[in-house]
Scaffold this motif. Sequence first.
Motif, PDB file in Angstrom:
ATOM      1  N   GLU A  11      13.769  -5.765  -3.383  1.00 58.35           N
ATOM      2  CA  GLU A  11      13.353  -4.761  -4.352  1.00 58.35           C
ATOM      3  C   GLU A  11      12.040  -4.106  -3.938  1.00 58.35           C
ATOM      4  OE1 GLU A  11      13.224  -7.219  -7.829  1.00 58.35           O
ATOM      5  OE2 GLU A  11      11.173  -7.892  -7.446  1.00 58.35           O
ATOM      6  N   PHE A  12      11.837  -2.896  -4.471  1.00 58.78           N
ATOM      7  CA  PHE A  12      10.597  -2.161  -4.295  1.00 58.78           C
ATOM      8  C   PHE A  12      10.001  -1.892  -5.681  1.00 58.78           C
ATOM      9  CE2 PHE A  12      13.115  -1.084  -0.554  1.00 58.78           C
ATOM     10  CZ  PHE A  12      12.191  -1.242   0.469  1.00 58.78           C
ATOM     11  N   PHE A  13       8.760  -1.413  -5.665  1.00 59.14           N
ATOM     12  CA  PHE A  13       8.063  -1.121  -6.914  1.00 59.14           C
ATOM     13  C   PHE A  13       7.634   0.344  -6.901  1.00 59.14           C
ATOM     14  CE2 PHE A  13       7.540  -5.596  -6.003  1.00 59.14           C
ATOM     15  CZ  PHE A  13       7.883  -6.201  -7.206  1.00 59.14           C
ATOM     16  N   LEU A  14       8.203   1.137  -7.799  1.00 56.94           N
ATOM     17  CA  LEU A  14       7.872   2.552  -7.902  1.00 56.94           C
ATOM     18  C   LEU A  14       6.642   2.708  -8.783  1.00 56.94           C
ATOM     19  CD1 LEU A  14      11.493   3.932  -8.467  1.00 56.94           C
ATOM     20  CD2 LEU A  14      10.199   3.910  -6.325  1.00 56.94           C
ATOM     21  N   PHE A 168      11.063  -4.087   6.471  1.00 56.20           N
ATOM     22  CA  PHE A 168       9.910  -3.947   5.607  1.00 56.20           C
ATOM     23  C   PHE A 168       9.238  -5.306   5.450  1.00 56.20           C
ATOM     24  CE2 PHE A 168      12.841  -0.607   4.579  1.00 56.20           C
ATOM     25  CZ  PHE A 168      12.039   0.519   4.421  1.00 56.20           C
ATOM     26  N   CYS A 169       7.916  -5.271   5.417  1.00 53.30           N
ATOM     27  CA  CYS A 169       7.167  -6.531   5.412  1.00 53.30           C
ATOM     28  C   CYS A 169       6.742  -6.918   3.998  1.00 53.30           C
ATOM     29  CB  CYS A 169       5.956  -6.408   6.344  1.00 53.30           C
ATOM     30  SG  CYS A 169       6.437  -6.038   8.053  1.00 53.30           S
ATOM     31  N   THR A 170       5.483  -6.770   3.702  1.00 58.87           N
ATOM     32  CA  THR A 170       4.981  -7.275   2.432  1.00 58.87           C
ATOM     33  C   THR A 170       4.586  -6.172   1.455  1.00 58.87           C
ATOM     34  OG1 THR A 170       2.755  -7.434   3.391  1.00 58.87           O
ATOM     35  CG2 THR A 170       4.145  -9.407   3.462  1.00 58.87           C
ATOM     36  N   HIS A 171       4.170  -5.022   1.967  1.00 61.89           N
ATOM     37  CA  HIS A 171       3.695  -3.949   1.073  1.00 61.89           C
ATOM     38  C   HIS A 171       4.904  -3.154   0.584  1.00 61.89           C
ATOM     39  CE1 HIS A 171       0.861  -1.217  -0.739  1.00 61.89           C
ATOM     40  NE2 HIS A 171       1.479  -0.193  -0.167  1.00 61.89           N
ATOM     41  N   LEU A 172       5.337  -3.432  -0.635  1.00 64.28           N
ATOM     42  CA  LEU A 172       6.572  -2.853  -1.152  1.00 64.28           C
ATOM     43  C   LEU A 172       6.338  -1.885  -2.295  1.00 64.28           C
ATOM     44  CD1 LEU A 172       8.674  -6.140  -1.187  1.00 64.28           C
ATOM     45  CD2 LEU A 172       8.463  -4.458   0.634  1.00 64.28           C
ATOM     46  N   HIS A 173       5.097  -1.444  -2.478  1.00 68.15           N
ATOM     47  CA  HIS A 173       4.770  -0.527  -3.557  1.00 68.15           C
ATOM     48  C   HIS A 173       4.921   0.920  -3.073  1.00 68.15           C
ATOM     49  CE1 HIS A 173       2.895  -4.270  -4.908  1.00 68.15           C
ATOM     50  NE2 HIS A 173       3.011  -3.789  -6.140  1.00 68.15           N
ATOM     51  N   VAL A 174       5.862   1.642  -3.683  1.00 67.64           N
ATOM     52  CA  VAL A 174       6.126   3.035  -3.312  1.00 67.64           C
ATOM     53  C   VAL A 174       5.268   3.940  -4.198  1.00 67.64           C
ATOM     54  CG1 VAL A 174       7.894   4.813  -3.042  1.00 67.64           C
ATOM     55  CG2 VAL A 174       8.495   2.384  -2.766  1.00 67.64           C
ATOM     56  N   PRO A 175       4.319   4.673  -3.626  1.00 70.57           N
ATOM     57  CA  PRO A 175       3.429   5.530  -4.429  1.00 70.57           C
ATOM     58  C   PRO A 175       4.117   6.819  -4.853  1.00 70.57           C
ATOM     59  CG  PRO A 175       2.877   5.744  -2.124  1.00 70.57           C
ATOM     60  CD  PRO A 175       3.968   4.707  -2.198  1.00 70.57           C
ATOM     61  N   HIS A 176       5.235   6.677  -5.539  1.00 72.33           N
ATOM     62  CA  HIS A 176       6.042   7.823  -5.941  1.00 72.33           C
ATOM     63  C   HIS A 176       6.873   7.415  -7.146  1.00 72.33           C
ATOM     64  CE1 HIS A 176       7.542  11.817  -5.216  1.00 72.33           C
ATOM     65  NE2 HIS A 176       7.055  11.868  -3.995  1.00 72.33           N
ATOM     66  N   LEU A 181      11.996   9.772   1.039  1.00 73.61           N
ATOM     67  CA  LEU A 181      12.199   9.374   2.424  1.00 73.61           C
ATOM     68  C   LEU A 181      10.899   9.179   3.187  1.00 73.61           C
ATOM     69  CD1 LEU A 181      14.056   8.872   4.855  1.00 73.61           C
ATOM     70  CD2 LEU A 181      14.155  11.353   5.192  1.00 73.61           C
ATOM     71  N   ASN A 182      10.013  10.150   3.130  1.00 69.92           N
ATOM     72  CA  ASN A 182       8.782  10.063   3.887  1.00 69.92           C
ATOM     73  C   ASN A 182       7.911   8.893   3.437  1.00 69.92           C
ATOM     74  OD1 ASN A 182       6.781  11.202   5.808  1.00 69.92           O
ATOM     75  ND2 ASN A 182       5.614  11.534   3.937  1.00 69.92           N
ATOM     76  N   GLU A 183       7.835   8.654   2.132  1.00 71.22           N
ATOM     77  CA  GLU A 183       7.058   7.528   1.613  1.00 71.22           C
ATOM     78  C   GLU A 183       7.647   6.196   2.064  1.00 71.22           C
ATOM     79  OE1 GLU A 183       4.261   7.660   0.135  1.00 71.22           O
ATOM     80  OE2 GLU A 183       4.094   9.760  -0.492  1.00 71.22           O
ATOM     81  N   MET A 184       8.964   6.106   2.091  1.00 70.10           N
ATOM     82  CA  MET A 184       9.622   4.867   2.515  1.00 70.10           C
ATOM     83  C   MET A 184       9.379   4.594   3.992  1.00 70.10           C
ATOM     84  SD  MET A 184      10.857   3.721  -0.235  1.00 70.10           S
ATOM     85  CE  MET A 184      11.768   2.363   0.492  1.00 70.10           C
TER      86      MET A 184
END
Length: 310
Positions: A11-14, A168-176, A181-184
């Motif tokens: 999972e990611f965090f929006l 993907f490693c540890t930083h899963l916070h998407v600043p969006h 696409l570009n942020e990912m």
Amino acid sequence: MESGNDTQISEFFLLGFSEDPALQPLVFGLFLSMYLITVFGNLLILLAVSSDSRLHTPMYFFLANLSFVDICFTSTTVPKMLWNIRTQSNVITYEDCITQMYFFIHFAGLEFFLLTVMAYDRFMAICHPLHYTVIMNPRFCGLLVLVSWIMCVLNSLLQSLMMLRLSFCTHLHVPHFFCELNEMLQLACSDTFLSNLVMYFATVLLGGAPLAGILYSYSKIVSCIRRISSAQGKYKAFSTCASHLSVVSLFFCTSLGVYLSSAATQSSLSSAAASVMYTVVTPMLNPFIYSLRNRDIKRALKRIIGVPAM
């Protein structure tokens, strides 16, 4: 050594626009209102075009397709954001993120292509009126839309497959507020050179080429309008293009600006704000832009809601 995508990431965090709880109800109300206006307005356009035989022309056929795409385009991002605010959770699963990214890229590409096709339609109607009905026949119009869909399916599939190969490693916070696409790509801990290359190539090819086609079409349209002798004829020809030019300017400038400026230093908040312009605001404004100055659409809408047409 680069690891493959055997990832444990689930999972990611929006992060959205603000983590301040006091602002969440305001953001929720604002985006819910814009989403409902977008869906309702574009559904009215679809209903008007499908129910009035006088609107069964190439111009309104493409407009109906654009309205359908606008609904789908906005629905790929806004409902998930509203759900996250409502449940006070900013989680999106890995699978849902890739799926959202696929459909977002697909419908964004369709916006580009349909706006280009609509510019070509106006070019044929104004510059080659005697051949318009022969060239812009239903079969050719359907073929233009079909090719647009095929191109966008292939592009979104390629972009999604390129994303699947990343780890993907540890930083899963998407600043969006959605899986952009570009942020990912910036969150990936594996080599993203090839993915970035594909993304920029697709942006230039599927964004720059349609824009060049639109500019070429309108350069010819302006040249044709200048040769019209009567002022009324010039105004009528230009009025059929004004709505389309407004949408093109808003959509292309913001969407291409987000991607082409991503190489420069740019805050995530400004990127998200620019994304709102082409993901939410433009689809919401399209029904108003195309209907307020269009007598045929207004007449069809009045007939639908039971108001006598003048």
